[in-house]
Write an enzyme that holds these catalytic residues in place. Structure first.
Site, PDB file in Angstrom:
ATOM      1  N   LYS A   9      41.560  38.525  50.708  1.00 19.67           N
ATOM      2  CA  LYS A   9      41.148  37.158  50.362  1.00 19.67           C
ATOM      3  C   LYS A   9      39.612  37.104  50.274  1.00 19.67           C
ATOM      4  O   LYS A   9      39.039  37.796  49.477  1.00 19.67           O
ATOM      5  CB  LYS A   9      41.722  36.186  51.381  1.00 19.67           C
ATOM      6  CG  LYS A   9      43.190  36.464  51.760  1.00 19.67           C
ATOM      7  CD  LYS A   9      44.156  36.238  50.634  1.00 19.67           C
ATOM      8  CE  LYS A   9      45.570  36.739  50.900  1.00 19.67           C
ATOM      9  NZ  LYS A   9      46.200  36.288  52.126  1.00 19.67           N
ATOM     10  N   ARG A  63      44.576  59.777  56.741  1.00 21.37           N
ATOM     11  CA  ARG A  63      45.411  58.746  57.391  1.00 21.37           C
ATOM     12  C   ARG A  63      44.793  58.331  58.726  1.00 21.37           C
ATOM     13  O   ARG A  63      44.962  57.202  59.175  1.00 21.37           O
ATOM     14  CB  ARG A  63      46.855  59.240  57.571  1.00 21.37           C
ATOM     15  CG  ARG A  63      47.762  58.224  58.262  1.00 21.37           C
ATOM     16  CD  ARG A  63      49.248  58.424  57.960  1.00 21.37           C
ATOM     17  NE  ARG A  63      49.688  59.796  58.107  1.00 21.37           N
ATOM     18  CZ  ARG A  63      49.978  60.377  59.283  1.00 21.37           C
ATOM     19  NH1 ARG A  63      49.883  59.702  60.408  1.00 21.37           N
ATOM     20  NH2 ARG A  63      50.355  61.639  59.328  1.00 21.37           N
ATOM     21  N   TYR A  66      51.236  32.000  58.522  1.00 19.47           N
ATOM     22  CA  TYR A  66      51.376  32.706  57.255  1.00 19.47           C
ATOM     23  C   TYR A  66      52.796  33.303  57.194  1.00 19.47           C
ATOM     24  O   TYR A  66      53.290  33.834  58.198  1.00 19.47           O
ATOM     25  CB  TYR A  66      50.316  33.807  57.176  1.00 19.47           C
ATOM     26  CG  TYR A  66      50.414  34.624  55.931  1.00 19.47           C
ATOM     27  CD1 TYR A  66      49.992  34.113  54.709  1.00 19.47           C
ATOM     28  CD2 TYR A  66      50.942  35.907  55.960  1.00 19.47           C
ATOM     29  CE1 TYR A  66      50.106  34.863  53.551  1.00 19.47           C
ATOM     30  CE2 TYR A  66      51.058  36.656  54.803  1.00 19.47           C
ATOM     31  CZ  TYR A  66      50.639  36.129  53.605  1.00 19.47           C
ATOM     32  OH  TYR A  66      50.756  36.868  52.463  1.00 19.47           O
ATOM     33  N   ASP A  74      44.058  35.101  63.703  1.00 21.12           N
ATOM     34  CA  ASP A  74      43.987  35.446  62.282  1.00 21.12           C
ATOM     35  C   ASP A  74      42.910  34.543  61.675  1.00 21.12           C
ATOM     36  O   ASP A  74      43.095  33.329  61.586  1.00 21.12           O
ATOM     37  CB  ASP A  74      45.353  35.214  61.623  1.00 21.12           C
ATOM     38  CG  ASP A  74      45.351  35.520  60.125  1.00 21.12           C
ATOM     39  OD1 ASP A  74      44.262  35.528  59.503  1.00 21.12           O
ATOM     40  OD2 ASP A  74      46.447  35.733  59.565  1.00 21.12           O
TER      41      ASP A  74
HETATM   42  C1  LIG Z   1      47.226  36.756  52.916  1.00 22.09           C
HETATM   43  C2  LIG Z   1      47.286  36.513  54.364  1.00 22.09           C
HETATM   44  C3  LIG Z   1      47.832  37.457  55.238  1.00 22.09           C
HETATM   45  C4  LIG Z   1      48.441  38.755  54.763  1.00 22.09           C
HETATM   46  O1  LIG Z   1      47.509  39.577  54.184  1.00 22.09           O
HETATM   47  P1  LIG Z   1      47.871  40.699  53.058  1.00 22.09           P
HETATM   48  O2  LIG Z   1      46.562  41.317  52.776  1.00 22.09           O
HETATM   49  O3  LIG Z   1      48.464  39.955  51.898  1.00 22.09           O
HETATM   50  O4  LIG Z   1      48.847  41.625  53.677  1.00 22.09           O
HETATM   51  C5  LIG Z   1      47.831  37.164  56.585  1.00 22.09           C
HETATM   52  N1  LIG Z   1      47.340  36.015  57.067  1.00 22.09           N
HETATM   53  C6  LIG Z   1      46.818  35.076  56.254  1.00 22.09           C
HETATM   54  C7  LIG Z   1      46.292  33.807  56.845  1.00 22.09           C
HETATM   55  C8  LIG Z   1      46.780  35.285  54.878  1.00 22.09           C
HETATM   56  O5  LIG Z   1      46.286  34.342  54.069  1.00 22.09           O
END
Ligand SMILES: *Cc1c(COP(=O)(O)O)cnc(C)c1O
Length: 434
Positions: free
Chosen positions: A248, A98, A151, A223
């Site tokens: 992604k 962890r 998001y 982000d």
């Molecule tokens: C998918 C996404 C998230 C969240 O990510 P997870 O891996 O699904 O928790 C946050 N910000 C953006 C811009 C995203 O496309």
């Protein structure tokens, strides 16, 4: 010669992770870098070389070329481990998975090198990385200025979780720097923006935001999921922390959930205790898959951008399409900024089909290649409609006020052959009667 991380040792001793491990020993001398030991080795290489080599652990016990999967929950305690616990730098040693694990560190090193970051932490999801990072930077009663186009998960964090900690958030147009400055209050602590918004693909000027953050002694969190370190490195532009959903583009194969935060060692050290408390650690096997996915990041991003540009140009001249938003098109609203800030325009296209949401539903049914699914950044093209997915919680009127028109389609262009993608849109659009 550039050297990779090497685990030295023999099969009869657990000393591989204690006494004679050069890359772990180095941590003592370069504590400021913590688990990003390979930064210096690859920092001058190109993004493809970094994608392939940075962070990967060569196991000298077996000669394995790739990073082994360290499928263990715990590690044998030796003098160094006891000492690190005592001295409060347990983040630099393996103690319990962890807290950290070599499979996780390998990914962290690769990501930090790609992002030009001093330090990185990988999490079990993008939302875990975002939640841990945001809460690590805020005090009780703090205020956040954030994009009004966030998001969904991040919006829920800001709108539902932060108020329970006595924190508040102001939402503002991410491209209006004066409006952003006007929202800053005496208790504002962070500016939080997405490099490229969803679904309208508004590109934010990170350098300008960083200057604003500096001026008001705030921290800027970006982000960068939609752009990746191949397109843009927010830390180089002045951001304090960059967060990504690794689910992604970074992993790229739509087969795992993960996230990360990167920045200075000092700030990332503030986030690390949240990782422990929230228990948002990545599983070693997922870390292995993520590292494997990352090896092709640069080459995949080139293919995404090439395909997306070809498809965007095709859609833009089609008489059944009323609007196409893609950062590589000259018609893109922030085209000048895109050419300045982005080395790669990635694979996200948003377009409006004439005939509204019903025509859009028909289009999705008629397409053979893009799969109907949320998420993005995988090798396969994915397509979805904001009105019945990400923005389903709003009324049609609210969506239009935001700029999401009837017939709005979100397309994550994969790495298939662009001729095939265009032919697929050609046949599907031909069958739609308006
Ligand atoms: C998918 C996404 C998230 C969240 O990510 P997870 O891996 O699904 O928790 C946050 N910000 C953006 C811009 C995203 O496309």
């Amino acid at each position: 010669m550039m050297s990779s991380n090497k685990i030295k040792g023999d099969k009869t001793s657990h000393s591989a992770l204690q006494g004679d491990v050069t890359w772990a020993n180095d941590l003592k001398r370069t504590r400021s870098y913590g688990p990003t030991m390979t930064k210096d080795n690859w920092s001058t290489s190109g993004q493809s070389t970094k994608s392939v080599h940075a962070g990967s652990i060569e196991d000298e016990v077996t000669g394995a070329v790739g990073t082994p999967i360290y499928q263990t929950s715990t590690f044998i305690l030796g003098q160094e481990q006891y000492q690190s616990i005592e001295e409060g730098h347990a983040r630099d040693r393996f103690i319990y998975t962890r807290y950290g694990n070599p499979s996780q560190w390998a990914v962290q090193n690769k990501l930090a090198t790609l992002e030009n970051a001093e330090s990185a932490i990988v999490f079990s999801s993008g939302m875990a990385a975002i939640t841990a990072s945001v809460l690590a930077l805020l005090d009780k009663g703090a205020h956040v200025v954030a994009s009004n186009e966030l998001y969904g998960g991040s919006y829920h964090l800001f709108n539902h979780e932060l108020p329970t900690f006595g924190m508040s958030v102001s939402y503002v147009d991410p491209t209006d720097i004066d409006a952003i400055e006007a929202q800053i209050k005496s208790n504002t602590q962070i500016l939080y923006f997405e490099a490229l918004t969803n679904p309208l693909l508004k590109l934010v000027d990170i350098e300008q935001l960083a200057q604003l953050a500096n001026k008001h002694h705030l921290r800027l969190v970006i982000d960068a999921t939609f752009v990746t370190p191949i397109a843009c490195r927010p830390l180089d532009l002045g951001a304090d922390l960059v967060v990504h959903s690794c689910s992604k583009y970074l992993n790229g194969h739509s087969d795992l959930i993960a996230g990360c935060v990167m920045g200075s060692r000092k700030l990332v050290d503030l986030v690390w205790p949240r990782l422990l408390t929230y228990g948002a650690s990545i599983d070693p096997h997922a870390a292995f898959l993520l590292e494997r996915g990352l090896k092709t990041l640069n080459i995949r991003m080139k293919a995404h951008a090439e395909n997306a540009l070809a498809l965007a140009k095709y859609l833009e001249q089609h008489d059944k399409i009323s609007r196409v938003i893609y950062p590589g098109l000259q018609s893109f609203p922030h085209y000048e900024l895109a050419t300045r800030m982005l080395d790669n325009t990635a694979g996200m296209i948003t377009f409006d089909i004439k005939g509204g949401d019903n025509a859009a539903i028909d289009l999705l049914e008629l397409l053979q290649i893009p799969k109907q699914a949320t998420s993005l950044g995988g090798v396969e093209s994915l397509i979805s409609l904001p009105f019945n997915t990400s923005q389903a919680g709003f009324t049609a009127k609210q969506r239009e006020a935001m700029g999401i028109m009837p017939g709005c389609v979100r397309l994550s262009v994969g790495i298939e052959d662009s001729d095939d993608l265009i032919a697929d849109f050609e046949q599907a659009l031909a069958r739609i009667s308006l």
